[in-house]
Design an enzyme around this catalytic site. Structure first.
Site, PDB file in Angstrom:
ATOM      1  N   TYR A  33       0.823  -1.205   0.000  1.00  0.00           N
ATOM      2  CA  TYR A  33       0.000   0.000   0.000  1.00  0.00           C
ATOM      3  C   TYR A  33       0.854   1.251   0.000  1.00  0.00           C
ATOM      4  O   TYR A  33       2.058   1.205   0.262  1.00  0.00           O
ATOM      5  CB  TYR A  33      -0.970   0.003   1.179  1.00  0.00           C
ATOM      6  CG  TYR A  33      -0.358   0.382   2.514  1.00  0.00           C
ATOM      7  CD1 TYR A  33       0.448  -0.508   3.217  1.00  0.00           C
ATOM      8  CD2 TYR A  33      -0.566   1.650   3.067  1.00  0.00           C
ATOM      9  CE1 TYR A  33       1.007  -0.163   4.442  1.00  0.00           C
ATOM     10  CE2 TYR A  33      -0.008   2.004   4.291  1.00  0.00           C
ATOM     11  CZ  TYR A  33       0.778   1.091   4.973  1.00  0.00           C
ATOM     12  OH  TYR A  33       1.344   1.448   6.172  1.00  0.00           O
ATOM     13  N   LYS A 146       6.435  -2.126   2.197  1.00  0.00           N
ATOM     14  CA  LYS A 146       5.231  -1.494   2.760  1.00  0.00           C
ATOM     15  C   LYS A 146       4.018  -2.401   2.536  1.00  0.00           C
ATOM     16  O   LYS A 146       3.238  -2.201   1.597  1.00  0.00           O
ATOM     17  CB  LYS A 146       5.041  -0.110   2.124  1.00  0.00           C
ATOM     18  CG  LYS A 146       4.131   0.808   2.938  1.00  0.00           C
ATOM     19  CD  LYS A 146       4.303   2.236   2.514  1.00  0.00           C
ATOM     20  CE  LYS A 146       3.231   3.166   3.040  1.00  0.00           C
ATOM     21  NZ  LYS A 146       3.178   3.301   4.484  1.00  0.00           N
ATOM     22  N   GLU A 179      12.053   2.742  14.394  1.00  0.00           N
ATOM     23  CA  GLU A 179      11.025   3.633  13.829  1.00  0.00           C
ATOM     24  C   GLU A 179       9.755   3.500  14.644  1.00  0.00           C
ATOM     25  O   GLU A 179       9.615   2.583  15.459  1.00  0.00           O
ATOM     26  CB  GLU A 179      10.753   3.294  12.356  1.00  0.00           C
ATOM     27  CG  GLU A 179      10.205   1.894  12.144  1.00  0.00           C
ATOM     28  CD  GLU A 179       9.925   1.548  10.683  1.00  0.00           C
ATOM     29  OE1 GLU A 179       9.884   2.441   9.828  1.00  0.00           O
ATOM     30  OE2 GLU A 179       9.730   0.351  10.421  1.00  0.00           O
ATOM     31  N   LEU A 203      11.125   1.254   7.334  1.00  0.00           N
ATOM     32  CA  LEU A 203      10.543   1.614   6.039  1.00  0.00           C
ATOM     33  C   LEU A 203      11.286   2.828   5.472  1.00  0.00           C
ATOM     34  O   LEU A 203      11.553   3.781   6.218  1.00  0.00           O
ATOM     35  CB  LEU A 203       9.059   1.968   6.226  1.00  0.00           C
ATOM     36  CG  LEU A 203       8.329   2.191   4.910  1.00  0.00           C
ATOM     37  CD1 LEU A 203       7.943   0.847   4.296  1.00  0.00           C
ATOM     38  CD2 LEU A 203       7.100   3.054   5.081  1.00  0.00           C
TER      39      LEU A 203
HETATM   40  N1  PLP Z   1       7.614   3.747   9.011  1.00  0.00           N
HETATM   41  C1  PLP Z   1       6.503   2.998   8.964  1.00  0.00           C
HETATM   42  C2  PLP Z   1       6.504   1.653   9.617  1.00  0.00           C
HETATM   43  C3  PLP Z   1       5.348   3.464   8.298  1.00  0.00           C
HETATM   44  O1  PLP Z   1       4.246   2.683   8.244  1.00  0.00           O
HETATM   45  C4  PLP Z   1       5.365   4.754   7.706  1.00  0.00           C
HETATM   46  C5  PLP Z   1       4.198   5.256   6.994  1.00  0.00           C
HETATM   47  O2  PLP Z   1       3.189   4.629   6.870  1.00  0.00           O
HETATM   48  C6  PLP Z   1       6.541   5.510   7.808  1.00  0.00           C
HETATM   49  C7  PLP Z   1       7.650   4.977   8.458  1.00  0.00           C
HETATM   50  C8  PLP Z   1       6.619   6.899   7.205  1.00  0.00           C
HETATM   51  O3  PLP Z   1       6.614   6.824   5.811  1.00  0.00           O
HETATM   52  P1  PLP Z   1       6.152   8.057   4.928  1.00  0.00           P
HETATM   53  O4  PLP Z   1       7.013   9.208   5.323  1.00  0.00           O
HETATM   54  O5  PLP Z   1       6.410   7.607   3.540  1.00  0.00           O
HETATM   55  O6  PLP Z   1       4.719   8.306   5.225  1.00  0.00           O
END
Ligand code: PLP
Length: 282
Positions: A33, A146, A179, A203
Site C-alpha cells: 500500500y 510497505k 522507527e 521503512l
Molecule cells: N515507518 C513505517 C513503519 C510506516 O508505516 C510509515 C508510513 O506509513 C513511515 C515509516 C513513514 O513513511 P512516509 O514518510 O512515507 O509516510
C-alpha cells in the site's frame, strides 16, 4: 461531494466498492500500500511513492503492474474528487484466487484506491510536542516493504494511545532505535540529525527522504544515518517522528524520560517550517 474509490481502474462511489472474500490481501495480508496526499490540488511526491510501491512489489515477488497507468489513475482520482487537500489510500493485492498459501501469480493484482477530504483534519504545525513509549520490535524481517501486515503496528499504536501517548517506537533486540508504528524517527545531537540507516528494519519513508535530501542538503544541515542505542536517544538534544500523515512531530518525552528541555527544540522547529513550506509549494 461523495468520497470516491477506484476499483481496478474504475472510479465509483466508495459505498459501491467491494473486493472478493478470496482476495489474497484479505486472506494473507498479501498486499502492498501507499498513502499519498495533496495540498492546494498538488499531489506531493507522487513519483517517490510510486517508486517505493514498485520496489515493495518486486521485493515480495508480485506480478508487474503498469506504473504509468497507475499514475494516471491516481491523478484522475484526485481530480474527480475535487478536494484541494486530499489523501489517497492505494492498495494492491496479489489478486483473487482460491485460498492456498502458495500463489500462482497468474491472476491480475487487485488495485483499489480511496480518496478522502483531509481539509477538516488539518491542524497547525505541532508546537506542543508529543510523548512516546518504546517496545522491543516483534515485527517481521522485511520492514522495508510497505505491506498491509500491520498488526504489531496497530497493537502498539493502540497501546500508546490508551496510555495517552502519541506513538510507540520499535527498538531492535540489540537496543537500536528503529522507527515508530507508522513513522520514522530522528534524534538531534548538537546541530546534527541522526536516524537509523535504510535496511530491512525500517521503512524508507518519503518524509524521511524529503527531510534528508531536500531540506537538510539545501539548508546544509548535517545528517548521519547510523544505528543508535536507546540510551543515547534518551540523552539527545531534540527528537521527532515524521510521516506523510503526521508530518513532523517533536518528541518531548520518551518512556517517561524528558527529551532535551522537554519542549520542541529549535532545529526541529526549523525542519517543521521548511517541511510546511515544501508541501504547500509542491
Ligand atoms: N515507518 C513505517 C513503519 C510506516 O508505516 C510509515 C508510513 O506509513 C513511515 C515509516 C513513514 O513513511 P512516509 O514518510 O512515507 O509516510
Amino acid at each position: 461531494m461523495p468520497d470516491f474509490a477506484c476499483l481496478n481502474g474504475q472510479i465509483i462511489r466508495i459505498e459501491d466498492a467491494f473486493v472478493s472474500i478470496e482476495d489474497r490481501g484479505y486472506q494473507f495480508g498479501d498486499a502492498v500500500y501507499e498513502f499519498i496526499e495533496s495540498f492546494n490540488y498538488q499531489i506531493f511526491c507522487l513519483d517517490e511513492h510510486l517508486k517505493r510501491l514498485e520496489t515493495s512489489m518486486e521485493l515480495i515477488d508480485f506480478p508487474s503492474v503498469s506504473i504509468p497507468e497507475l499514475k494516471d489513475q491516481i491523478i484522475k482520482l484526485f481530480q474527480v474528487s475535487e478536494y484541494a487537500r486530499a489523501g489517497c489510500y492505494l492498495q494492491i493485492s496479489r489478486g483473487v484466487e482460491p485460498r492456498a498459501h502458495s500463489y500462482t501469480n497468474r491472476v491480475p493484482p487487485q488495485i483499489t484506491m480511496t480518496i478522502k477530504d483531509l481539509s477538516r483534519l488539518d491542524t497547525d504545525v505541532n508546537t506542543k510536542g508529543i510523548r512516546i513509549r518504546t517496545c522491543e520490535d516483534y515485527r517481521w524481517g522485511m520492514c522495508h516493504v510497505k505491506t498491509v501486515q500491520l498488526l504489531p503496528a496497530a497493537l502498539e499504536q493502540h497501546r500508546a494511545r490508551k496510555a495517552g501517548l502519541a506513538d510507540t517506537v520499535f527498538i531492535s533486540k540489540e537496543g537500536h532505535v528503529l522507527e515508530g508504528t507508522c513513522t520514522n524517527i530522528f534524534m538531534i545531537k548538537g546541530q546534527t540529525l541522526i536516524t537509523h540507516p535504510l535496511d530491512n528494519h525500517v521503512l524508507p519513508g518519503i518524509t524521511r527522504e524529503v527531510i534528508i535530501n531536500r531540506i537538510c542538503k539545501k539548508e546544509k544541515i548535517a545528517v548521519e544515518e547510523r544505528p543508535y542505542q536507546i540510551h543515547e536517544f534518551y540523552h539527545c538534544d531534540e527528537a521527532f517522528l515524521c510521516s506523510t500523515v503526521m508530518k513532523i512531530q517533536p518528541i518531548i518525552q520518551a518512556d517517561g524520560e524528558k527529551i532535551g528541555h522537554g519542549v520542541p527544540g529549535p532545529l526541529t522547529k526549523k525542519i517543521q517550517a521548511f517541511y510546511d513550506q515544501l508541501i504547500y509549494r509542491s
